[in-house]
Design a protein around this motif. Sequence first.
Motif, PDB file in Angstrom:
ATOM      1  N   GLY A  37       0.828  -1.196   0.000  1.00 32.06           N
ATOM      2  CA  GLY A  37       0.000   0.000   0.000  1.00 32.06           C
ATOM      3  C   GLY A  37       0.862   1.244   0.000  1.00 32.06           C
ATOM      4  O   GLY A  37       2.009   1.221   0.454  1.00 32.06           O
ATOM      5  N   ALA A  38       0.304   2.355  -0.536  1.00 29.31           N
ATOM      6  CA  ALA A  38       1.058   3.614  -0.583  1.00 29.31           C
ATOM      7  C   ALA A  38       0.087   4.775  -0.701  1.00 29.31           C
ATOM      8  O   ALA A  38      -1.018   4.629  -1.230  1.00 29.31           O
ATOM      9  CB  ALA A  38       2.036   3.618  -1.757  1.00 29.31           C
ATOM     10  N   PHE A  39       0.530   5.926  -0.186  1.00 27.95           N
ATOM     11  CA  PHE A  39      -0.271   7.143  -0.251  1.00 27.95           C
ATOM     12  C   PHE A  39       0.669   8.331  -0.361  1.00 27.95           C
ATOM     13  O   PHE A  39       1.601   8.467   0.432  1.00 27.95           O
ATOM     14  CB  PHE A  39      -1.134   7.269   1.009  1.00 27.95           C
ATOM     15  CG  PHE A  39      -1.907   8.557   1.084  1.00 27.95           C
ATOM     16  CD1 PHE A  39      -3.051   8.741   0.330  1.00 27.95           C
ATOM     17  CD2 PHE A  39      -1.487   9.590   1.910  1.00 27.95           C
ATOM     18  CE1 PHE A  39      -3.776   9.923   0.399  1.00 27.95           C
ATOM     19  CE2 PHE A  39      -2.200  10.777   1.995  1.00 27.95           C
ATOM     20  CZ  PHE A  39      -3.351  10.935   1.227  1.00 27.95           C
ATOM     21  N   PHE A  40       0.437   9.190  -1.361  1.00 28.95           N
ATOM     22  CA  PHE A  40       1.272  10.370  -1.581  1.00 28.95           C
ATOM     23  C   PHE A  40       0.359  11.580  -1.775  1.00 28.95           C
ATOM     24  O   PHE A  40      -0.564  11.549  -2.589  1.00 28.95           O
ATOM     25  CB  PHE A  40       2.153  10.200  -2.819  1.00 28.95           C
ATOM     26  CG  PHE A  40       3.017   8.974  -2.793  1.00 28.95           C
ATOM     27  CD1 PHE A  40       4.179   8.935  -2.046  1.00 28.95           C
ATOM     28  CD2 PHE A  40       2.655   7.846  -3.512  1.00 28.95           C
ATOM     29  CE1 PHE A  40       4.973   7.806  -2.011  1.00 28.95           C
ATOM     30  CE2 PHE A  40       3.432   6.709  -3.498  1.00 28.95           C
ATOM     31  CZ  PHE A  40       4.602   6.683  -2.744  1.00 28.95           C
ATOM     32  N   LEU A  41       0.651  12.649  -1.039  1.00 34.37           N
ATOM     33  CA  LEU A  41      -0.170  13.858  -1.121  1.00 34.37           C
ATOM     34  C   LEU A  41       0.699  15.077  -0.848  1.00 34.37           C
ATOM     35  O   LEU A  41       1.504  15.091   0.088  1.00 34.37           O
ATOM     36  CB  LEU A  41      -1.304  13.802  -0.098  1.00 34.37           C
ATOM     37  CG  LEU A  41      -2.267  15.004  -0.085  1.00 34.37           C
ATOM     38  CD1 LEU A  41      -3.163  14.962  -1.327  1.00 34.37           C
ATOM     39  CD2 LEU A  41      -3.120  14.987   1.182  1.00 34.37           C
ATOM     40  N   THR A  42       0.551  16.105  -1.680  1.00 35.70           N
ATOM     41  CA  THR A  42       1.226  17.369  -1.440  1.00 35.70           C
ATOM     42  C   THR A  42       0.199  18.498  -1.496  1.00 35.70           C
ATOM     43  O   THR A  42      -0.860  18.355  -2.121  1.00 35.70           O
ATOM     44  CB  THR A  42       2.359  17.611  -2.466  1.00 35.70           C
ATOM     45  OG1 THR A  42       3.103  18.769  -2.082  1.00 35.70           O
ATOM     46  CG2 THR A  42       1.812  17.791  -3.850  1.00 35.70           C
ATOM     47  N   ILE A  91       3.350  14.610   2.162  1.00 30.32           N
ATOM     48  CA  ILE A  91       3.362  13.414   2.985  1.00 30.32           C
ATOM     49  C   ILE A  91       3.415  12.193   2.085  1.00 30.32           C
ATOM     50  O   ILE A  91       2.715  12.122   1.070  1.00 30.32           O
ATOM     51  CB  ILE A  91       2.142  13.358   3.934  1.00 30.32           C
ATOM     52  CG1 ILE A  91       2.244  12.137   4.854  1.00 30.32           C
ATOM     53  CG2 ILE A  91       0.829  13.387   3.155  1.00 30.32           C
ATOM     54  CD1 ILE A  91       1.246  12.168   5.990  1.00 30.32           C
ATOM     55  N   SER A  92       4.285  11.250   2.443  1.00 31.37           N
ATOM     56  CA  SER A  92       4.438  10.007   1.690  1.00 31.37           C
ATOM     57  C   SER A  92       4.396   8.842   2.675  1.00 31.37           C
ATOM     58  O   SER A  92       5.136   8.837   3.661  1.00 31.37           O
ATOM     59  CB  SER A  92       5.771   9.988   0.927  1.00 31.37           C
ATOM     60  OG  SER A  92       5.866  11.078   0.043  1.00 31.37           O
ATOM     61  N   TRP A  93       3.532   7.870   2.397  1.00 31.42           N
ATOM     62  CA  TRP A  93       3.435   6.672   3.233  1.00 31.42           C
ATOM     63  C   TRP A  93       3.457   5.433   2.353  1.00 31.42           C
ATOM     64  O   TRP A  93       2.869   5.424   1.258  1.00 31.42           O
ATOM     65  CB  TRP A  93       2.135   6.675   4.041  1.00 31.42           C
ATOM     66  CG  TRP A  93       1.885   5.355   4.730  1.00 31.42           C
ATOM     67  CD1 TRP A  93       2.382   4.938   5.929  1.00 31.42           C
ATOM     68  CD2 TRP A  93       1.073   4.282   4.242  1.00 31.42           C
ATOM     69  NE1 TRP A  93       1.944   3.670   6.209  1.00 31.42           N
ATOM     70  CE2 TRP A  93       1.141   3.243   5.188  1.00 31.42           C
ATOM     71  CE3 TRP A  93       0.317   4.097   3.078  1.00 31.42           C
ATOM     72  CZ2 TRP A  93       0.467   2.026   5.023  1.00 31.42           C
ATOM     73  CZ3 TRP A  93      -0.357   2.893   2.901  1.00 31.42           C
ATOM     74  CH2 TRP A  93      -0.289   1.876   3.871  1.00 31.42           C
ATOM     75  N   SER A  94       4.154   4.401   2.802  1.00 33.78           N
ATOM     76  CA  SER A  94       4.170   3.145   2.064  1.00 33.78           C
ATOM     77  C   SER A  94       4.310   1.978   3.025  1.00 33.78           C
ATOM     78  O   SER A  94       4.874   2.111   4.117  1.00 33.78           O
ATOM     79  CB  SER A  94       5.305   3.113   1.036  1.00 33.78           C
ATOM     80  OG  SER A  94       6.558   3.136   1.689  1.00 33.78           O
ATOM     81  N   SER A  95       3.781   0.829   2.609  1.00 32.69           N
ATOM     82  CA  SER A  95       3.886  -0.412   3.368  1.00 32.69           C
ATOM     83  C   SER A  95       4.299  -1.517   2.412  1.00 32.69           C
ATOM     84  O   SER A  95       3.663  -1.706   1.361  1.00 32.69           O
ATOM     85  CB  SER A  95       2.552  -0.755   4.026  1.00 32.69           C
ATOM     86  OG  SER A  95       2.635  -1.971   4.750  1.00 32.69           O
ATOM     87  N   SER A  96       5.378  -2.222   2.737  1.00 30.24           N
ATOM     88  CA  SER A  96       5.923  -3.249   1.852  1.00 30.24           C
ATOM     89  C   SER A  96       6.292  -4.490   2.643  1.00 30.24           C
ATOM     90  O   SER A  96       6.543  -4.428   3.853  1.00 30.24           O
ATOM     91  CB  SER A  96       7.174  -2.738   1.116  1.00 30.24           C
ATOM     92  OG  SER A  96       6.901  -1.553   0.412  1.00 30.24           O
TER      93      SER A  96
END
Length: 245
Positions: A67-72, A86-91
């Motif tokens: 999963g990943a989420f990127f927002l500026t 903000i940048s979030w990721s799960s691997s």
Amino acid sequence: MRTFLAIAAMAAGMAAPAHAQATEGWSGQVTPYIWGAGFSGEVRPVAGGPVFEVKESVFEVLDDLEGAFFLTGLARRGDLVIVGDISWSSSSRTESPGQGLPPVKGSVDSLFATVVAGRRIQAQSDQTIDFLAGVRVWDIDATADVQGLPLSASRSVSLIDPVIAVRFNRQHTNGFSTIAYGDIGGFGVGADFSAQAAVTVNYAINEQAYVSGGYRYVHLDYEKRGARIDIRFSGPLLGFTWRFD
């Protein structure tokens, strides 16, 4: 496995188009985006341990992504500018070390956020330059579990870095614009050194909506108690911006 966990210890993107005309009240914009980043670098997980060279293409990274989420976003009032990302990721990945040993599953959750604020200068009628300063936060959680056995290990890294940045915006004809963003940070406060840069070409669908395409680069150099991460992420990005006054 060790390569994956080390990389995952790094868990971007000021790529939203900006309106060039100053306004008396607040205006803003938000941009969700996707970033296809590969990476390369060197990692020493523990003091006195070996140094691992790490490299994966964007396609290899996507194989591990859960999963990943990127927002500026950007907010502005007059010549005051605030920019956040903000940048979030799960691997995760499961690998077998061989020699009859059970497989090991590694998981990493990474959160990376930058907030900077400063002053906008109208360089020309179609060009603006923002001089900014703020902070960057890294929060990384990595775990390794031996399948079928009650054995696991985990490590968390949290950093807060000061950051200085410059953002350039130029309006072109026919609804196009170009943005270039760069920052440096760390200075030994959290990371020894960190940096990012992004360049995008933007197209205005209408007065509120834009699409953007470009390229982003992120570098983290961190060393503490003999452990070290020196890694670079880079790749294309694609975003959609909604602007409001």
